[in-house]
Design an enzyme around this catalytic site. Structure first.
Site, mmCIF file in Angstrom:
data_model
loop_
_atom_site.group_PDB
_atom_site.id
_atom_site.type_symbol
_atom_site.label_atom_id
_atom_site.label_comp_id
_atom_site.label_asym_id
_atom_site.label_seq_id
_atom_site.Cartn_x
_atom_site.Cartn_y
_atom_site.Cartn_z
ATOM 1 N N HIS A 1 -6.487 -1.619 15.397
ATOM 2 C CA HIS A 1 -6.706 -0.901 14.138
ATOM 3 C C HIS A 1 -6.550 -1.841 12.943
ATOM 4 O O HIS A 1 -7.416 -1.893 12.054
ATOM 5 C CB HIS A 1 -5.723 0.260 14.030
ATOM 6 C CG HIS A 1 -5.851 1.064 12.784
ATOM 7 N ND1 HIS A 1 -6.500 2.279 12.747
ATOM 8 C CD2 HIS A 1 -5.420 0.846 11.507
ATOM 9 C CE1 HIS A 1 -6.471 2.757 11.517
ATOM 10 N NE2 HIS A 1 -5.810 1.898 10.741
ATOM 11 N N GLU A 2 -5.443 -2.563 12.896
ATOM 12 C CA GLU A 2 -5.193 -3.422 11.735
ATOM 13 C C GLU A 2 -6.176 -4.582 11.677
ATOM 14 O O GLU A 2 -6.596 -4.985 10.590
ATOM 15 C CB GLU A 2 -3.750 -3.925 11.747
ATOM 16 C CG GLU A 2 -2.692 -2.835 11.783
ATOM 17 C CD GLU A 2 -2.872 -1.772 10.710
ATOM 18 O OE1 GLU A 2 -3.326 -2.097 9.599
ATOM 19 O OE2 GLU A 2 -2.550 -0.599 10.991
ATOM 20 N N ALA B 1 1.838 -0.121 10.695
ATOM 21 C CA ALA B 1 1.500 -1.512 10.404
ATOM 22 C C ALA B 1 0.692 -1.533 9.117
ATOM 23 O O ALA B 1 0.258 -0.497 8.615
ATOM 24 C CB ALA B 1 0.700 -2.127 11.557
ATOM 25 N N ASN C 1 -2.612 -6.263 5.540
ATOM 26 C CA ASN C 1 -2.694 -7.293 4.501
ATOM 27 C C ASN C 1 -3.575 -8.461 4.951
ATOM 28 O O ASN C 1 -3.453 -8.939 6.071
ATOM 29 C CB ASN C 1 -1.296 -7.844 4.192
ATOM 30 C CG ASN C 1 -0.258 -6.760 4.073
ATOM 31 O OD1 ASN C 1 -0.328 -5.911 3.204
ATOM 32 N ND2 ASN C 1 0.710 -6.771 4.983
ATOM 33 N N GLU D 1 0.855 -1.192 0.000
ATOM 34 C CA GLU D 1 0.000 0.000 0.000
ATOM 35 C C GLU D 1 0.889 1.238 0.000
ATOM 36 O O GLU D 1 1.832 1.323 0.784
ATOM 37 C CB GLU D 1 -0.914 0.019 1.224
ATOM 38 C CG GLU D 1 -1.921 1.150 1.148
ATOM 39 C CD GLU D 1 -2.925 1.152 2.304
ATOM 40 O OE1 GLU D 1 -3.774 2.067 2.334
ATOM 41 O OE2 GLU D 1 -2.865 0.267 3.169
#
Length: 867
Positions: free
Chosen positions: A301-302, A266, A269, A127
């Site tokens: 968050h991820e 981070a 994916n 990204e």
């Protein structure tokens, strides 16, 4: 614009992709000095495209093309063309397979985008546009494909990619071979690969449908015992997302890998999150309470991205806040649920005001949905993330919890597996809630922080309290949560029929008048409770009214907000007197309030520490029309010293009372006690007596955790004394082999206000331990220095020259990180003429560089607009 800089990209120019990719089969053959990548793409013409050229255009950067095969035909050079960052293939059919072989050199890839080497580890960052550095591809988020990834490597025992592991074996030549399959369609930016020698720490999570999910964290062997907290945080996040949003994890396996060299915090994916090590690895000996808090937040968050970002992704990068703003909001809600709602809200707003409000007021200002960009990496900004999160928060406040939940469920069920727009999101929110939101949606398109002026009038005879609300900027729709307090802190009834004491009022007009009747005394207005809207508002509270809010308001955020306003008033008066050479008087009323808080009965010690912490100098500077570096610094020191002198007795008592016994634990209560005790230590060090300077040594050496050790150095960091030098030396010798802890050592010295800091920063940057290829190390020193107002903005301009020199040096290595370091120059208009000239000179020097990345060029050129 330099020749090597691409042209701007505009939202208005969006077109659907000419071709779609159904499946992507990848094979990575890892050798010592290079990696061969074979990609087999199943492509078909997009029926929604009006393109009739039969030419396929693929994105690619820094690739060595080895071969191209269309179906079974090896293409000769007359059938394709490599130009700049594109591969054009002529005369392709409507449906076909394309096999591409590329050669990569991960060790030489210092941009940390695409496939690169971090220590002895191979990993990816795709990204926003990193996948094009792996293979030629339609590298845009609205092209979704099923990925299967095969990896072959020798002497690299851990080989990971997205999805589920479907096979592994040892080949005849001794190489290990694995194959991964992700059953969910995804864009290329969510692809991930890791290859290296790592240890795995495992756990399991049982979902709400009773499915067992294997959780794996991969770290270097030295960190094996330091990721248990991250694992526990992951399980908390998974459970919270089920309870709050009914979102269940969808794969059999969830993996996190910690890498040392990473541009971001981070990356989400699918099924294989790649993390900056600092957001995974913690233990009491190396990590502070804030480090623990950030690990918990970033892990959450991820994970939350699995639904708000992965399962539903953005159509194009102009929709970035669709996934990031929404996920930041979910992360903030999670953090508040895990700790103190009030303190977490304070930290959210501190970050917003300290970083996003200035961004909104400067030449880099842009809407939450930008309309154009030169380099998309430059739009991973506070506006897109933090302001975007505030828009979602306002939406929840306006709709109410139940309607918001219904709307989110409608959103998830309507767009699962799709790449969509902000407009699609609002359509779902309207249909799911039954509310008309077309005017509210303007928040995504406006630029700048909305300014609101509020005045009041109390009619003693009629017992009516009136508020006049005026929007001084473009009228928007936003919620204003309000309570009215009596002088003793009791709440007034806002609606006598319902006994309502707090109300959410929708502000939608440029001018709006609110009436509250049967109010038996002139009330104290508690406005924008819990910071219900990201606006800058003016309302004149008297000192006594602010004191009432500070001591009695039951909204923790507004207690802190009132204290900030109280101290703002003091700072403004002191700075004005300082500039007019008028003797400064100590803030005795503030001393009284501090004493009342310290001697009161407060259960949330972390909130108390926030109430007693002065605004940073950079916060104080925002109070002024023209920043005055020296005046702000002098007055900040004056107030700090005055409070320390007048409150020495209560600071000492509190310091001695808040001693924690036993082993370190991270929880809100203990964090609060440590924070309050260390806050008192900071004030006591301002006295600079032999007793307290020696106390800092004792505080450091007796500590059983990094929070207390850091507090001892922090308290001395701006005092030029032997004790400071001693502690920094001990700190270095003890933790010089721990990169994350050593980052703190660099940051301390970059942020110190003692004389000679600029030259020390220069010397530190020449140490063997300072590695330009490691973003954490670069940020620890130079980001800290850029926020060191008295030295970075030193009148000689030495600080500006130092930073610009390293920006140009870093731009050759990692343009993305270099561009972030340009941003402090963008606020040049806030300063006096001499500093303006010197900052602009450095921006021009940067732009005059012969070869400049578009990352740095965009920030520097925009910063100089209207010079």
């Amino acid at each position: 614009m330099p020749e090597n800089i691409d042209q701007m990209v505009y939202l208005k120019d969006y077109k659907v992709p000419c071709y779609l990719i159904e499946t992507t089969d990848l094979c990575f053959e890892v050798e010592n000095n290079y990696t061969l990548v074979t990609s087999i793409l199943a492509l078909r013409k997009n029926p929604l495209s009006d393109d009739i050229s039969n030419m396929l255009v693929l994105d690619g950067e820094a690739l060595e093309l080895q071969s191209l095969t269309l179906d079974d035909t090896l293409l000769t050079e007359d059938k394709y063309q490599v130009t700049g960052n594109n591969l054009k293939i002529f005369g392709v059919p409507h449906s076909f397979y394309l096999t591409i072989v590329t050669k990569l050199y991960p060790r030489e890839n210092t941009t940390l985008n695409g496939l690169y080497q971090s220590n002895q580890l191979l990993c990816t960052q795709c990204e926003a546009q990193g996948f094009r550095r792996i293979t030629y591809y339609i590298d845009r988020p609205d092209v979704l494909a099923i990925f299967t990834t095969e990896i072959k490597a020798k002497n690299l025992p851990v080989l990971l990619s997205n999805g589920n592991l479907i096979s592994e074996s040892i080949l005849d030549d001794g190489r290990k071979r694995v194959k991964w399959h992700d059953p969910y369609k995804k864009p290329s930016y969510l692809f991930a690969l890791v290859a290296g020698d790592l240890v795995c720490v495992e756990d399991t999570f049982t979902t709400m449908s009773n499915k067992q999910v294997k959780l794996q964290m991969y770290v270097e062997s030295c960190n094996k015992n330091k990721c248990q907290f991250a694992l526990e945080s992951l399980k908390k996040a998974m459970k919270w997302d089920e309870e709050e949003y009914a979102r269940e994890y969808d794969l059999e396996l969830y993996m996190i890998v910690a890498v040392s060299d990473f541009n971001m915090g981070a990356m989400e994916n699918k099924g294989l999150n790649i993390f900056n090590t600092r957001y995974v690895v913690v233990d009491p000996d190396m990590a502070t309470d804030m480090d623990y808090h950030l690990v918990e937040a970033v892990i959450g968050h991820e994970y939350f991205h699995n639904w708000t970002g992965n399962r539903i992704t953005c159509r194009d990068w102009f929709q970035l806040s669709l996934k990031e703003g929404l996920t930041v909001f979910r992360e903030q809600e999670f953090s508040a649920a895990m700790g103190s709602q009030a303190v977490n809200r304070i930290m959210d707003v501190e970050r917003l005001r300290r970083m996003q409000f200035p961004e909104d007021a400067g030449p880099l200002a842009h809407s939450v949905q930008p309309q154009s960009y030169l380099e998309i990496n430059n739009f991973y900004t506070m506006t897109v993330y933090e302001k975007g999160a505030e828009i979602i928060r306002m939406l929840k406040v306006l709709l109410g919890k139940d309607k918001f939940s219904n709307a989110m469920e409608y959103y998830f069920s309507s767009y699962d597996g799709m790449a969509i727009t902000i407009e699609d999101f609002f359509m779902a929110m309207e249909k799911g809630s039954g509310m008309d939101l077309h005017v509210f949606k303007r928040w995504y398109y406006q630029v700048g922080t909305p300014r609101i002026n509020i005045t009041c009038h109390y009619d003693v005879k009629e017992k009516v309290f009136r508020l006049d609300v005026e929007q001084l900027t473009q009228p928007l729709v936003f919620p204003m949560t309000i309570s009215l307090l009596r002088s003793n802190g009791e709440k007034c009834y806002l609606n006598n029929s319902t006994n309502e004491v707090e109300s959410v009022i929708t502000i939608a007009e440029s001018k709006q008048t609110l009436f509250f009747d049967k109010i038996d005394e002139e009330p104290v207005a508690s406005l924008f409770r819990n910071f219900s809207a990201p606006v800058s508002f003016t309302y004149t509270h008297s000192s006594e009214e602010l004191r009432t809010l500070i001591l009695y308001d039951d909204d923790g955020f507004n207690r802190w907000q009132a204290m900030q306003q109280y101290m703002k008033n003091i700072f403004i008066e002191l700075i004005q007197n300082y500039k007019n050479s008028i003797a400064l008087n100590g803030p005795d009323e503030l001393v009284t309030i501090f004493r009342e808080i310290l001697q009161g009965i407060e259960t949330d010690k972390l909130l108390v520490s926030k109430l007693l912490t002065l605004p940073k100098e950079m916060d104080v500077s925002e109070y002024l029309v023209e920043d005055d570096v020296e005046a702000v610094h002098f007055c900040h020191n004056f107030i700090s010293d005055y409070l320390a002198s007048e409150l020495q007795d209560v600071f000492q008592v509190c310091y001695e009372m808040e001693v924690l016994k036993g082993d370190y634990q991270f929880n809100h209560g203990d964090w609060g006690k440590r924070a309050l005790r260390n806050c008192c230590l900071w004030y006591l060090m301002r006295l600079q007596t032999d007793f307290y300077l020696k106390q800092s040594i004792t505080h450091f050496t007796s500590a059983n955790n990094m929070s207390d050790r850091i507090a001892a150095i922090f308290a001395l960091n701006n005092i030029d004394c032997n004790e400071r030098s001693y502690l920094l030396d001990v700190f270095y010798k003890t933790w010089q082999d721990n990169p994350l802890v050593l980052d703190k050592w660099f940051a301390f010295q970059g942020s110190s206000t003692i004389s000679g800091t600029a030259s020390r920063v220069q010397n530190l940057a020449e140490m063997p331990e300072f590695v330009l290829t490691n973003p954490n190390r670069v940020r620890s020193l130079f980001m800290a220095f850029s926020r060191n107002r008295i030295h970075f903005h030193g009148i000689s301009g030495t600080g500006y020259k130092l930073l610009s020199h390293f920006i140009l040096k870093l731009d050759k290595i990692n343009p993305q990180v270099a561009a972030r370091l340009v941003e402090p120059f963008s606020h040049w208009k806030r300063f006096d003429k001499l500093r303006q000239e010197k900052m602009c000179m450095e921006l021009k020097n940067i732009l005059n560089e012969d070869i400049l990345s578009k990352d740095v060029y965009e920030i520097a050129s925009k910063s100089l607009q209207n010079d």
